[in-house]
Design an enzyme around this catalytic site. Structure first.
Site, PDB file in Angstrom:
ATOM      1  N   ARG A  63      -2.543 -27.349  24.339  1.00  0.00           N
ATOM      2  CA  ARG A  63      -2.595 -29.005  24.800  1.00  0.00           C
ATOM      3  C   ARG A  63      -3.736 -28.908  25.483  1.00  0.00           C
ATOM      4  O   ARG A  63      -3.865 -28.207  26.421  1.00  0.00           O
ATOM      5  CB  ARG A  63      -1.249 -29.529  25.304  1.00  0.00           C
ATOM      6  CG  ARG A  63      -0.195 -29.557  24.269  1.00  0.00           C
ATOM      7  CD  ARG A  63       1.173 -30.159  25.154  1.00  0.00           C
ATOM      8  NE  ARG A  63       1.747 -29.067  25.721  1.00  0.00           N
ATOM      9  CZ  ARG A  63       2.939 -29.087  25.892  1.00  0.00           C
ATOM     10  NH1 ARG A  63       3.869 -30.396  26.092  1.00  0.00           N
ATOM     11  NH2 ARG A  63       3.820 -28.068  26.486  1.00  0.00           N
TER      12      ARG A  63
ATOM     13  N   PHE B 133      -7.981 -18.890  41.893  1.00  0.00           N
ATOM     14  CA  PHE B 133      -8.325 -20.205  41.550  1.00  0.00           C
ATOM     15  C   PHE B 133      -9.936 -20.318  41.751  1.00  0.00           C
ATOM     16  O   PHE B 133     -10.334 -21.684  42.013  1.00  0.00           O
ATOM     17  CB  PHE B 133      -7.403 -21.432  41.968  1.00  0.00           C
ATOM     18  CG  PHE B 133      -6.512 -21.612  41.077  1.00  0.00           C
ATOM     19  CD1 PHE B 133      -5.528 -20.775  41.187  1.00  0.00           C
ATOM     20  CD2 PHE B 133      -6.582 -22.727  40.397  1.00  0.00           C
ATOM     21  CE1 PHE B 133      -4.301 -20.880  39.998  1.00  0.00           C
ATOM     22  CE2 PHE B 133      -5.431 -22.777  39.404  1.00  0.00           C
ATOM     23  CZ  PHE B 133      -4.278 -22.175  39.515  1.00  0.00           C
ATOM     24  N   LEU B 134     -10.598 -19.476  41.934  1.00  0.00           N
ATOM     25  CA  LEU B 134     -12.360 -19.823  42.298  1.00  0.00           C
ATOM     26  C   LEU B 134     -13.083 -19.187  41.266  1.00  0.00           C
ATOM     27  O   LEU B 134     -14.276 -18.917  41.189  1.00  0.00           O
ATOM     28  CB  LEU B 134     -12.386 -18.666  43.434  1.00  0.00           C
ATOM     29  CG  LEU B 134     -11.950 -18.960  44.903  1.00  0.00           C
ATOM     30  CD1 LEU B 134     -12.477 -18.283  45.871  1.00  0.00           C
ATOM     31  CD2 LEU B 134     -12.255 -20.747  44.949  1.00  0.00           C
TER      32      LEU B 134
ATOM     33  N   LYS C   3      14.370 -27.561  15.745  1.00  0.00           N
ATOM     34  CA  LYS C   3      14.249 -26.441  16.868  1.00  0.00           C
ATOM     35  C   LYS C   3      15.619 -26.023  17.366  1.00  0.00           C
ATOM     36  O   LYS C   3      15.860 -24.918  17.483  1.00  0.00           O
ATOM     37  CB  LYS C   3      13.548 -27.453  17.818  1.00  0.00           C
ATOM     38  CG  LYS C   3      13.044 -26.493  19.249  1.00  0.00           C
ATOM     39  CD  LYS C   3      12.217 -27.430  19.772  1.00  0.00           C
ATOM     40  CE  LYS C   3      11.438 -26.620  21.024  1.00  0.00           C
ATOM     41  NZ  LYS C   3      10.672 -27.594  21.980  1.00  0.00           N
TER      42      LYS C   3
ATOM     43  N   ARG D   8       4.349 -21.568  35.800  1.00  0.00           N
ATOM     44  CA  ARG D   8       3.172 -21.428  34.990  1.00  0.00           C
ATOM     45  C   ARG D   8       3.171 -21.008  33.531  1.00  0.00           C
ATOM     46  O   ARG D   8       4.187 -19.973  33.591  1.00  0.00           O
ATOM     47  CB  ARG D   8       2.075 -20.541  35.916  1.00  0.00           C
ATOM     48  CG  ARG D   8       1.629 -20.818  37.063  1.00  0.00           C
ATOM     49  CD  ARG D   8       1.104 -19.811  37.713  1.00  0.00           C
ATOM     50  NE  ARG D   8       2.013 -18.428  37.988  1.00  0.00           N
ATOM     51  CZ  ARG D   8       1.732 -17.536  38.333  1.00  0.00           C
ATOM     52  NH1 ARG D   8       0.505 -17.029  38.650  1.00  0.00           N
ATOM     53  NH2 ARG D   8       2.683 -16.480  38.618  1.00  0.00           N
TER      54      ARG D   8
ATOM     55  N   CYS E 123      -0.528 -29.828  31.640  1.00  0.00           N
ATOM     56  CA  CYS E 123      -0.169 -30.254  33.085  1.00  0.00           C
ATOM     57  C   CYS E 123      -1.556 -30.866  33.960  1.00  0.00           C
ATOM     58  O   CYS E 123      -1.361 -32.044  34.166  1.00  0.00           O
ATOM     59  CB  CYS E 123       0.282 -29.059  33.951  1.00  0.00           C
ATOM     60  SG  CYS E 123       2.198 -29.040  33.368  1.00  0.00           S
TER      61      CYS E 123
ATOM     62  N   VAL F  97       9.412 -25.921  29.898  1.00  0.00           N
ATOM     63  CA  VAL F  97      10.224 -25.927  31.261  1.00  0.00           C
ATOM     64  C   VAL F  97      11.692 -25.772  30.759  1.00  0.00           C
ATOM     65  O   VAL F  97      12.279 -25.175  31.575  1.00  0.00           O
ATOM     66  CB  VAL F  97       9.767 -27.321  31.983  1.00  0.00           C
ATOM     67  CG1 VAL F  97      10.727 -27.461  33.101  1.00  0.00           C
ATOM     68  CG2 VAL F  97       8.310 -27.314  32.467  1.00  0.00           C
TER      69      VAL F  97
HETATM   70  P1  NAD Z   1       7.319 -29.849  26.116  1.00  0.00           P
HETATM   71  O1  NAD Z   1       6.691 -30.812  25.274  1.00  0.00           O
HETATM   72  O2  NAD Z   1       7.029 -28.476  25.716  1.00  0.00           O
HETATM   73  O3  NAD Z   1       9.107 -30.119  25.723  1.00  0.00           O
HETATM   74  C1  NAD Z   1       9.788 -31.305  25.657  1.00  0.00           C
HETATM   75  C2  NAD Z   1      11.148 -31.132  24.976  1.00  0.00           C
HETATM   76  O4  NAD Z   1      11.706 -32.477  25.199  1.00  0.00           O
HETATM   77  C3  NAD Z   1      10.775 -30.901  23.309  1.00  0.00           C
HETATM   78  O5  NAD Z   1      11.528 -29.836  22.839  1.00  0.00           O
HETATM   79  C4  NAD Z   1      11.106 -32.182  22.806  1.00  0.00           C
HETATM   80  O6  NAD Z   1      11.711 -32.253  21.570  1.00  0.00           O
HETATM   81  C5  NAD Z   1      12.433 -32.694  23.909  1.00  0.00           C
HETATM   82  N1  NAD Z   1      12.778 -34.098  23.865  1.00  0.00           N
HETATM   83  C6  NAD Z   1      11.917 -35.071  23.616  1.00  0.00           C
HETATM   84  N2  NAD Z   1      12.835 -36.389  23.726  1.00  0.00           N
HETATM   85  C7  NAD Z   1      14.215 -35.922  23.932  1.00  0.00           C
HETATM   86  C8  NAD Z   1      15.190 -36.758  24.090  1.00  0.00           C
HETATM   87  N3  NAD Z   1      15.458 -37.980  23.943  1.00  0.00           N
HETATM   88  N4  NAD Z   1      16.546 -35.692  24.267  1.00  0.00           N
HETATM   89  C9  NAD Z   1      16.239 -34.291  24.193  1.00  0.00           C
HETATM   90  N5  NAD Z   1      15.222 -33.712  24.046  1.00  0.00           N
HETATM   91  C10 NAD Z   1      14.058 -34.390  23.818  1.00  0.00           C
HETATM   92  O7  NAD Z   1       7.325 -30.203  27.658  1.00  0.00           O
HETATM   93  P2  NAD Z   1       7.235 -29.346  28.759  1.00  0.00           P
HETATM   94  O8  NAD Z   1       5.832 -28.733  28.837  1.00  0.00           O
HETATM   95  O9  NAD Z   1       8.512 -28.334  28.778  1.00  0.00           O
HETATM   96  O10 NAD Z   1       7.253 -30.287  30.248  1.00  0.00           O
HETATM   97  C11 NAD Z   1       8.272 -30.935  30.360  1.00  0.00           C
HETATM   98  C12 NAD Z   1       8.072 -31.533  31.466  1.00  0.00           C
HETATM   99  O11 NAD Z   1       7.886 -30.758  32.591  1.00  0.00           O
HETATM  100  C13 NAD Z   1       6.673 -32.393  31.748  1.00  0.00           C
HETATM  101  O12 NAD Z   1       7.181 -33.651  32.622  1.00  0.00           O
HETATM  102  C14 NAD Z   1       5.756 -31.533  32.299  1.00  0.00           C
HETATM  103  O13 NAD Z   1       4.822 -32.110  33.036  1.00  0.00           O
HETATM  104  C15 NAD Z   1       6.349 -30.860  33.142  1.00  0.00           C
HETATM  105  N6  NAD Z   1       5.904 -29.411  33.610  1.00  0.00           N
HETATM  106  C16 NAD Z   1       5.578 -28.726  32.658  1.00  0.00           C
HETATM  107  C17 NAD Z   1       4.971 -27.522  33.093  1.00  0.00           C
HETATM  108  C18 NAD Z   1       4.417 -26.559  31.610  1.00  0.00           C
HETATM  109  O14 NAD Z   1       3.794 -25.550  32.130  1.00  0.00           O
HETATM  110  N7  NAD Z   1       4.438 -26.795  30.719  1.00  0.00           N
HETATM  111  C19 NAD Z   1       5.253 -26.838  34.102  1.00  0.00           C
HETATM  112  C20 NAD Z   1       5.840 -27.756  35.249  1.00  0.00           C
HETATM  113  C21 NAD Z   1       6.283 -29.035  34.925  1.00  0.00           C
END
Ligand code: NAD
Length: 437
Positions: free
Chosen positions: A329, A250-251, A35, A152, A261, A11
């Protein structure tokens, strides 16, 4: 505008890159130094279609930069996005420690007005918690906005650049105006920026994901029932989906939903309900049915091998939780492979993008192939867990030449049952007739 994004996962990195693409000056902060180093060298750390082009262009234009320093991030941005993990806690609730720990740091460090935007998926009331946590330490004005993300994986860039809607939960006119200004380039075709209170915004995200997970799960139950009564779920799906109240999407039945998620969000909403003395009975069932669905092909594979999988060689196609991502995941493939390994099978696997992540998790328990067909040499069966496009068109002759016997267990209903029949391939899919040879 000057933007800071804290957390550069699926995200955060997409958010930062797309906001830079519309001319903003973006600084991304991540705690993972490796990273950050990688990104500074111009390497995109995740697989997401089209991200690399935008990433490179905006780094070159010096609109997209990276740091490990939150201090630097807070000096830079007028708007600070939190795109931090909210993983599942032991009791099913969302673990808010990442969001609240960073909020505390923000409180201690901000020196002038900022809009703190929560993009992480969080339970109702989190904006209030973030607000209180920052206020405990801050000596200046700030606003907290809830801005759930609907992108997505696999379509993240397109979804961010052309969102169907943007939800902004805010009770501050100043912050709302800034958010509208920031997002206006993305909604030029007229899609709405929906402004609401913070709690409703937070719940919108959980409600949307839980609804979609329920829709998939409902269809999976219909598919399971089809198998028992001799109906064809493909036909039922088309018949149902042509009703505009239901819709075609989604069917598609399969071996359950996974990803970072749906599984955790359904559980978190269920737990939030419990905390408010509300029993989300429907979500309880969705969780239970999906757990069962992820391994629904296991007993069928066991039956095919007369309950003895020791030293049986099985190829696995598709490891990511869905196509066009390297994210594994909660991928159903993991549950299927763990089950098969436990029963003594040898697995040779292939995925176009997710092999490095699977290797980190399974190590030498699996054999890693370099192409889809090279998994098939002398195997007793093929299992398909993810519907990558390259799996859709099969070279039947090649498959039959390579495999010990042509047997496919298809968790994503990729092929036509009648074609499998005429090719003489044993074919077991979800909610459709089994082809025996
Ligand atoms: P992710 O695990 O891919 O990325 C999280 C990032 O945060 C990592 O790079 C990690 O190193 C970093 N991080 C952790 N602690 C930190 C800190 N203290 N300071 C700075 N960086 C830090 O997660 P994601 O998939 O991007 O999801 C993030 C949020 O968005 C979650 O709440 C998720 O539910 C939501 N979300 C995800 C998606 C998706 O498709 N992946 C879609 C919509 C919403």
């Amino acid at each position: 505008m000057k933007i800071t994004v804290v957390g550069t996962g699926y995200v955060g990195l997409v958010t930062g890159t797309c906001l830079a693409e519309t001319g903003n000056d973006v600084l991304c902060v991540d705690i993972d130094a490796k990273k950050v180093e990688m990104m500074r060298e111009g390497v995109v750390p995740i697989y997401e279609p089209h991200l690399d082009i935008l990433f490179e262009r905006n780094i070159k234009a010096n609109r997209l930069n990276f740091t490990t320093s939150l201090d630097e991030g807070l000096t830079h941005g007028d708007i600070v996005f939190l795109a931090l993990p909210t993983p599942e806690d032991e009791d099913g609730s969302a673990d808010l420690s990442y969001v609240l720990n960073v909020s505390e740091e923000i409180g201690k460090k901000i020196k002038d007005y900022k809009v703190i935007v929560d993009k992480s998926t969080v339970p109702v009331g989190t904006a209030e918690k973030v607000q209180k946590t920052i206020a405990k330490y801050a000596n200046c004005d700030f606003d907290v906005v809830s801005n759930p993300e609907f992108l997505r994986e696999g379509f993240a860039v397109d979804d961010f650049l052309k969102p169907e809607r943007i939800v902004v939960g805010s009770s501050s006119e100043k912050a709302t105006a800034l958010m509208k200004k920031l997002y206006s380039p993305f909604v030029r075709s007229g899609n709405p920026i929906i402004i609401m209170d913070e709690k409703s915004a937070e719940l919108t995200k959980y409600a949307a994901n839980s609804f979609l997970a329920t829709k998939i799960t409902f269809m999976n139950e219909i598919a399971n029932y089809c198998e028992l009564v001799g109906a064809d779920v493909d036909k039922v799906r088309v018949g149902m989906g042509s009703d505009s109240r239901i819709g075609k999407r989604f069917l598609f039945p399969g071996i359950g939903y996974g990803g970072s998620c749906f599984p955790k969000d359904v559980k978190a909403l269920h737990k939030s309900g419990k905390d408010a003395d509300y029993d989300f009975k429907i979500l309880d069932s969705v969780i239970e049915v999906n757990n069962h669905q992820k391994v629904i092909l296991l007993p069928k594979i066991e039956k095919h091998f007369n309950n003895d999988l020791t030293r049986k060689n099985i190829a696995v196609w598709g490891l990511a939780f869905k196509p066009e991502t390297d994210d594994i995941r909660e991928a159903p493939s993991i549950y299927m492979m763990e089950g098969l390994l436990e029963l003594g099978a040898n697995l040779t696997v292939f995925d176009p993008e997710a092999m490095p992540n699977i290797k980190k998790r399974f190590g030498d328990k699996l054999t890693y192939a370099s192409s889809m067909y090279s998994t098939l040499e002398n195997v007793d069966a093929l299992l398909i867990c993810t519907e990558w496009s390259i799996f859709r068109t099969l070279n039947y002759q090649k498959l039959k030449d390579l495999m010990k016997s042509p047997v496919i267990f298809d968790g994503r209903n990729l092929y036509d049952v009648n074609e499998m029949n005429s090719e003489g391939i044993k074919y077991v899919s979800i909610g459709r007739k089994v082809v025996e040879i």
